[in-house]
Scaffold this motif. Structure first.
Motif, PDB file in Angstrom:
ATOM      1  N   LEU A 564       1.439  -7.030   5.949  1.00 58.42           N
ATOM      2  CA  LEU A 564       1.588  -7.390   4.539  1.00 58.42           C
ATOM      3  C   LEU A 564       1.420  -6.176   3.634  1.00 58.42           C
ATOM      4  O   LEU A 564       2.103  -6.055   2.608  1.00 58.42           O
ATOM      5  CB  LEU A 564       0.573  -8.483   4.191  1.00 58.42           C
ATOM      6  N   ARG A 565       0.521  -5.284   4.034  1.00 60.30           N
ATOM      7  CA  ARG A 565       0.344  -4.047   3.249  1.00 60.30           C
ATOM      8  C   ARG A 565       1.614  -3.202   3.298  1.00 60.30           C
ATOM      9  O   ARG A 565       2.057  -2.662   2.260  1.00 60.30           O
ATOM     10  CB  ARG A 565      -0.848  -3.256   3.807  1.00 60.30           C
ATOM     11  N   ALA A 566       2.240  -3.086   4.470  1.00 58.79           N
ATOM     12  CA  ALA A 566       3.478  -2.306   4.586  1.00 58.79           C
ATOM     13  C   ALA A 566       4.619  -2.970   3.813  1.00 58.79           C
ATOM     14  O   ALA A 566       5.425  -2.291   3.173  1.00 58.79           O
ATOM     15  CB  ALA A 566       3.854  -2.153   6.060  1.00 58.79           C
ATOM     16  N   LEU A 567       4.671  -4.300   3.855  1.00 60.32           N
ATOM     17  CA  LEU A 567       5.709  -5.019   3.114  1.00 60.32           C
ATOM     18  C   LEU A 567       5.566  -4.794   1.613  1.00 60.32           C
ATOM     19  O   LEU A 567       6.565  -4.671   0.893  1.00 60.32           O
ATOM     20  CB  LEU A 567       5.630  -6.512   3.437  1.00 60.32           C
ATOM     21  N   SER A 568       4.330  -4.715   1.132  1.00 62.58           N
ATOM     22  CA  SER A 568       4.115  -4.510  -0.303  1.00 62.58           C
ATOM     23  C   SER A 568       4.693  -3.181  -0.783  1.00 62.58           C
ATOM     24  O   SER A 568       5.134  -3.072  -1.934  1.00 62.58           O
ATOM     25  CB  SER A 568       2.624  -4.596  -0.631  1.00 62.58           C
ATOM     26  N   ASP A 569       4.715  -2.166   0.087  1.00 58.62           N
ATOM     27  CA  ASP A 569       5.338  -0.892  -0.280  1.00 58.62           C
ATOM     28  C   ASP A 569       6.835  -1.068  -0.504  1.00 58.62           C
ATOM     29  O   ASP A 569       7.410  -0.507  -1.448  1.00 58.62           O
ATOM     30  CB  ASP A 569       5.090   0.154   0.808  1.00 58.62           C
ATOM     31  N   HIS A 570       7.486  -1.837   0.348  1.00 54.32           N
ATOM     32  CA  HIS A 570       8.927  -2.061   0.211  1.00 54.32           C
ATOM     33  C   HIS A 570       9.245  -2.898  -1.023  1.00 54.32           C
ATOM     34  O   HIS A 570      10.354  -2.811  -1.566  1.00 54.32           O
ATOM     35  CB  HIS A 570       9.477  -2.743   1.466  1.00 54.32           C
ATOM     36  N   LEU A 571       8.290  -3.685  -1.460  1.00 56.63           N
ATOM     37  CA  LEU A 571       8.473  -4.476  -2.676  1.00 56.63           C
ATOM     38  C   LEU A 571       8.080  -3.698  -3.927  1.00 56.63           C
ATOM     39  O   LEU A 571       8.176  -4.216  -5.042  1.00 56.63           O
ATOM     40  CB  LEU A 571       7.642  -5.763  -2.587  1.00 56.63           C
ATOM     41  N   GLU A 572       7.588  -2.461  -3.712  1.00 62.02           N
ATOM     42  CA  GLU A 572       7.174  -1.565  -4.799  1.00 62.02           C
ATOM     43  C   GLU A 572       6.014  -2.135  -5.613  1.00 62.02           C
ATOM     44  O   GLU A 572       5.879  -1.901  -6.814  1.00 62.02           O
ATOM     45  CB  GLU A 572       8.371  -1.253  -5.712  1.00 62.02           C
ATOM     46  N   ILE A 573       5.158  -2.904  -4.930  1.00 64.08           N
ATOM     47  CA  ILE A 573       3.906  -3.402  -5.526  1.00 64.08           C
ATOM     48  C   ILE A 573       2.795  -3.202  -4.496  1.00 64.08           C
ATOM     49  O   ILE A 573       2.238  -4.167  -3.988  1.00 64.08           O
ATOM     50  CB  ILE A 573       4.023  -4.882  -5.937  1.00 64.08           C
ATOM     51  N   PRO A 574       2.477  -1.928  -4.157  1.00 65.35           N
ATOM     52  CA  PRO A 574       1.547  -1.662  -3.049  1.00 65.35           C
ATOM     53  C   PRO A 574       0.177  -2.302  -3.258  1.00 65.35           C
ATOM     54  O   PRO A 574      -0.400  -2.230  -4.352  1.00 65.35           O
ATOM     55  CB  PRO A 574       1.454  -0.139  -3.035  1.00 65.35           C
ATOM     56  N   LEU A 575      -0.309  -2.966  -2.217  1.00 64.44           N
ATOM     57  CA  LEU A 575      -1.643  -3.561  -2.256  1.00 64.44           C
ATOM     58  C   LEU A 575      -2.688  -2.450  -2.258  1.00 64.44           C
ATOM     59  O   LEU A 575      -2.506  -1.414  -1.600  1.00 64.44           O
ATOM     60  CB  LEU A 575      -1.839  -4.480  -1.051  1.00 64.44           C
ATOM     61  N   PRO A 576      -3.815  -2.643  -2.939  1.00 64.57           N
ATOM     62  CA  PRO A 576      -4.780  -1.555  -3.169  1.00 64.57           C
ATOM     63  C   PRO A 576      -5.782  -1.337  -2.037  1.00 64.57           C
ATOM     64  O   PRO A 576      -6.966  -1.140  -2.285  1.00 64.57           O
ATOM     65  CB  PRO A 576      -5.486  -2.008  -4.449  1.00 64.57           C
ATOM     66  N   TYR A 577      -5.331  -1.398  -0.791  1.00 63.36           N
ATOM     67  CA  TYR A 577      -6.227  -1.094   0.330  1.00 63.36           C
ATOM     68  C   TYR A 577      -5.392  -0.594   1.503  1.00 63.36           C
ATOM     69  O   TYR A 577      -4.276  -1.055   1.732  1.00 63.36           O
ATOM     70  CB  TYR A 577      -7.068  -2.309   0.740  1.00 63.36           C
ATOM     71  N   ASN A 578      -5.983   0.354   2.218  1.00 69.75           N
ATOM     72  CA  ASN A 578      -5.267   0.993   3.325  1.00 69.75           C
ATOM     73  C   ASN A 578      -6.030   0.964   4.641  1.00 69.75           C
ATOM     74  O   ASN A 578      -5.553   1.504   5.636  1.00 69.75           O
ATOM     75  CB  ASN A 578      -4.950   2.453   2.967  1.00 69.75           C
ATOM     76  N   SER A 579      -7.205   0.380   4.648  1.00 71.92           N
ATOM     77  CA  SER A 579      -8.006   0.314   5.871  1.00 71.92           C
ATOM     78  C   SER A 579      -8.756  -1.011   5.897  1.00 71.92           C
ATOM     79  O   SER A 579      -8.863  -1.710   4.869  1.00 71.92           O
ATOM     80  CB  SER A 579      -9.007   1.473   5.932  1.00 71.92           C
ATOM     81  N   LEU A 580      -9.293  -1.342   7.071  1.00 74.36           N
ATOM     82  CA  LEU A 580     -10.060  -2.574   7.207  1.00 74.36           C
ATOM     83  C   LEU A 580     -11.286  -2.540   6.298  1.00 74.36           C
ATOM     84  O   LEU A 580     -11.652  -3.556   5.685  1.00 74.36           O
ATOM     85  CB  LEU A 580     -10.485  -2.760   8.671  1.00 74.36           C
ATOM     86  N   LEU A 581     -11.920  -1.365   6.199  1.00 72.50           N
ATOM     87  CA  LEU A 581     -13.088  -1.231   5.328  1.00 72.50           C
ATOM     88  C   LEU A 581     -12.714  -1.512   3.872  1.00 72.50           C
ATOM     89  O   LEU A 581     -13.435  -2.211   3.153  1.00 72.50           O
ATOM     90  CB  LEU A 581     -13.678   0.175   5.457  1.00 72.50           C
ATOM     91  N   GLU A 582     -11.564  -1.002   3.439  1.00 74.91           N
ATOM     92  CA  GLU A 582     -11.154  -1.179   2.046  1.00 74.91           C
ATOM     93  C   GLU A 582     -10.804  -2.627   1.723  1.00 74.91           C
ATOM     94  O   GLU A 582     -11.134  -3.125   0.644  1.00 74.91           O
ATOM     95  CB  GLU A 582      -9.965  -0.266   1.742  1.00 74.91           C
ATOM     96  N   ILE A 583     -10.148  -3.325   2.650  1.00 75.82           N
ATOM     97  CA  ILE A 583      -9.827  -4.732   2.360  1.00 75.82           C
ATOM     98  C   ILE A 583     -11.092  -5.585   2.370  1.00 75.82           C
ATOM     99  O   ILE A 583     -11.216  -6.548   1.606  1.00 75.82           O
ATOM    100  CB  ILE A 583      -8.755  -5.286   3.336  1.00 75.82           C
ATOM    101  N   ARG A 584     -12.069  -5.213   3.187  1.00 78.02           N
ATOM    102  CA  ARG A 584     -13.340  -5.943   3.154  1.00 78.02           C
ATOM    103  C   ARG A 584     -14.119  -5.633   1.879  1.00 78.02           C
ATOM    104  O   ARG A 584     -14.862  -6.488   1.379  1.00 78.02           O
ATOM    105  CB  ARG A 584     -14.154  -5.633   4.405  1.00 78.02           C
TER     106      ARG A 584
END
Length: 656
Positions: A564-584
């Motif tokens: 889902l994080r990778a898909l958000s890049d293609h939608l040009e609305i990147p989710l604000p987390y890049n690691s498991l620690l950040e999403i937690r």
């Protein structure tokens, strides 16, 4: 509190404590076979003999001897050692030398204790007896010649599983364990017989001759086949799950797990999705593509669609991180059409008390009367059913709306025990909330709890459900799938979406098994199963727990939140987390109690008021349906399992 001496060490113990338990507190090992801390004490193996000063003139069984004031115990005297040698010699008279081929090898109590407490040779040369193996079903392999008649299996079946299929037949040299009438052991907890057998008489049939225990890598994790949150140990070899065993968690599963938890793991290898697929035109076959091509097609379709016509459904096996990522993505697109109650159950989610199991599982023994509404605990939550039964809780049932209303009015013939109960509880299953008047019955259940001063509990069946409700993965208004142009399915295998939509929406399926919805989807994205990722699951009490990655996912499959994080890049609305620690950290920011692992944030008691439910107050003329008609095949993993299919043939079809 009695004070006694064991091998020169002084200890104070609670009244009723056995010598064996007191020795264990001091770290003194006393060998035993028949004794098990969770079962009754038969004292029939005699391996735990100890000496008492100024006591009986012969050794006594430590498991059945209660500590007394001033008692002096010797666990390793010459007389005790001689008695243990004799007991071990008698046990091994008829025991075959199967260690090189026995699946219990390396984990066998008899093997360990024969080495530590037995003699180095046998004086018996007479022919050994042979006992016929018993056909106990597709899960348990028996080699009854190895049996030492400790009776652990009999006591477990009667005391924990609540069945009376096993017993000890005959006497003396001819004594053997078996079923009175030849039949399979029909319990959802039968696999635990394997764990408690101290020898190789009962082993796992699907595991037979596959590997040795020392070849396995063990990983602590959490079960996802129901909403109970059982703690498990995943044993793997070369990126394959070989077996699943229980981990002790006194507040949840104690030391037991269900048969589906234990044996459905072979479904992890079957029918797996290991690469992205797309359907390039309507009616065409799915074609294998790269991740980039799949994301590009999804992004193109999402940008074309009206956000109010997009919906996302989270299935029963979703982890918390992936549902948060999907919710964030849909909200970024402007869509609020989210739903996790994909089984059709609907209830008020505005207050936590209304959807949690509020009584807490480890306190269930404190209650004296339980009213079950629209649920069959034996198949929907067998471990909870075992706890209730062992506690001697009186069970009442409301199987129809008429009976539920009669309870509320105090008119039903079985209402009296609820009125007289000192501490009652109410458990409502998903079957209560699946009809057109489901909100009405939710409110009625809560009002009923208030009227009888009972605790209200909702029994969920899905590992993902409470976590999804906690983060608000529900719509403000009912989502009509018939009106949707695009539907995103996250591990949603509970019903065929294509079959119920009037038009042809664009369907994206993200999950780990090629179940029905994957076959009907326009885009298929391969995700990870629960054994292949670090993830959080929230059980029906609201207790968040961590599952650990045990094996690698197949092929090109990825963790769901990363997809889902990778898909958000293609939608040009990147989710604000890049690691498991950040999403937690994202989760902790909005829902801090969901990152406090193995703890529960209690919900305040509330009622919903019947007036706030449905406008139509007339009850339906129907019985409450049981949510899980087939215990052994309730999700995509268990449906892909050959072992579970054999259980259906052995148990479900026989009953049908």
């Amino acid at each position: 509190m009695p004070k006694l001496s064991i091998d020169g060490q002084i200890i104070d113990v609670e009244p009723g404590t056995s010598v064996l338990e007191a020795a264990k507190m001091l770290g003194i090992e006393i060998p035993h076979f028949c004794y098990h801390e969770r079962l009754s004490v038969p004292a029939n193996c005699r391996m735990c003999l100890v000496d008492l000063e100024n006591g009986p003139p012969k050794p006594v069984p430590a498991c059945a001897t209660i500590c007394a004031e001033g008692m002096v115990v010797h666990t390793n005297s010459e007389r005790v050692r001689k008695a243990r040698h004799g007991v071990m010699e008698l046990i091994l008279i008829n025991h075959p030398l199967d260690c090189p081929v026995c699946d219990q090898g390396g984990e066998c109590d008899l093997q360990d204790q024969a080495y530590g407490y037995g003699l180095d040779r046998s004086r018996f040369h007479e022919p050994k007896r042979i006992v016929k193996d018993k056909a106990l079903g597709p899960l348990i392999k028996t080699i009854m010649t190895r049996c030492i008649n400790c009776t652990r299996c009999i006591r477990f079946a009667e005391e924990i599983a609540g069945i009376h299929d096993l017993g000890q037949l005959h006497r003396g040299e001819n004594a053997e364990i078996g079923t009175y009438i030849e039949k399979a052991v029909g319990s959802e907890l039968s696999g635990n017989l394997i764990d408690i057998c101290p020898v190789g008489a009962l082993t796992a049939k699907p595991y037979a001759y596959r590997t040795r225990s020392w070849e396995l890598v063990s990983t602590d994790s959490i079960d996802v086949h129901d909403a109970f949150g059982s703690n498990i140990r995943i044993d793997s070899r070369a990126d394959e799950v070989i077996r699943i065993l229980p981990r002790v968690h006194e507040a949840l599963n104690e030391a037991w797990i269900s048969d589906k938890t234990r044996f459905a793991h072979d479904g992890l290898l079957k029918n797996r999705l290991d690469r992205p697929w797309i359907r390039k035109k309507k009616g065409a076959k799915l074609e294998e593509v790269s991740w980039e091509e799949a994301f590009a097609l999804i992004a193109k379709r999402m940008k074309m669609k009206d956000s109010s016509k997009m919906a996302a459904l989270a299935g029963d096996l979703c982890d918390l991180e992936s549902m948060v990522a999907l919710k964030d993505l849909m909200m970024s697109l402007g869509s609020k059409n989210l739903e996790c109650r994909v089984d059709g159950a609907r209830f008020d989610t505005s207050k936590r008390y209304g959807y949690l199991f509020n009584s807490m599982i480890n306190r269930i023994e404190e209650y004296d009367v339980a009213l079950l509404i629209g649920t069959d605990l034996k198949t929907e939550a067998p471990l909870l059913w075992s706890r209730l039964r062992r506690a001697g809780v009186k069970i009442l049932k409301a199987v129809s709306p008429d009976e539920l209303e009669a309870f509320e009015k105090g008119e039903y013939k079985h209402t009296f025990p609820l009125k007289e109960a000192k501490k009652p509880l109410i458990i409502a299953g998903m079957g209560t909330f699946r009809g057109s008047k489901r909100q009405y019955y939710h409110a009625l259940c809560c009002d009923l709890a208030k009227a009888y001063k009972a605790d209200f509990n909702m029994l969920h069946n899905a590992a993902s459900r409470v976590g999804a409700l906690e983060i608000g993965f529900v719509p403000k208004d009912e989502v009509s799938l018939e009106e949707m142009d695009l539907i995103y399915l996250l591990n949603m295998d509970e019903f065929n979406v294509r079959a119920i939509t009037g038009k042809s929406p664009f369907i994206i399926y993200q999950g780990h098994h090629g179940d029905e919805n994957a076959q009907q989807a326009d885009v298929v994205l391969p995700g990870c199963a629960y054994t292949e990722k670090d993830a959080v699951y929230v059980n029906m009490e609201g207790r968040p727990q961590q599952a650990r990655k045990a094996v690698k996912p197949p092929g090109h499959a990825k963790e769901d939140w990363k997809i889902l994080r990778a898909l958000s890049d293609h939608l040009e609305i990147p989710l604000p987390y890049n690691s498991l620690l950040e999403i937690r950290e994202r989760i902790a920011g909005e829902w801090p109690h969901l990152t406090e692992f193995d703890s529960i944030k209690k919900a305040r008691f509330t009622t919903f008021g019947i007036k706030d439910a449905d406008e139509e107050k007339m009850p339906e003329k129907r019985d409450f349906t049981i949510h899980i008609p087939n215990f052994y095949q309730s999700n995509s993993i268990s449906r892909a399992s050959e072992t579970m299919a054999k259980c259906v043939d052995a148990f479900v079809k026989e009953e049908g």
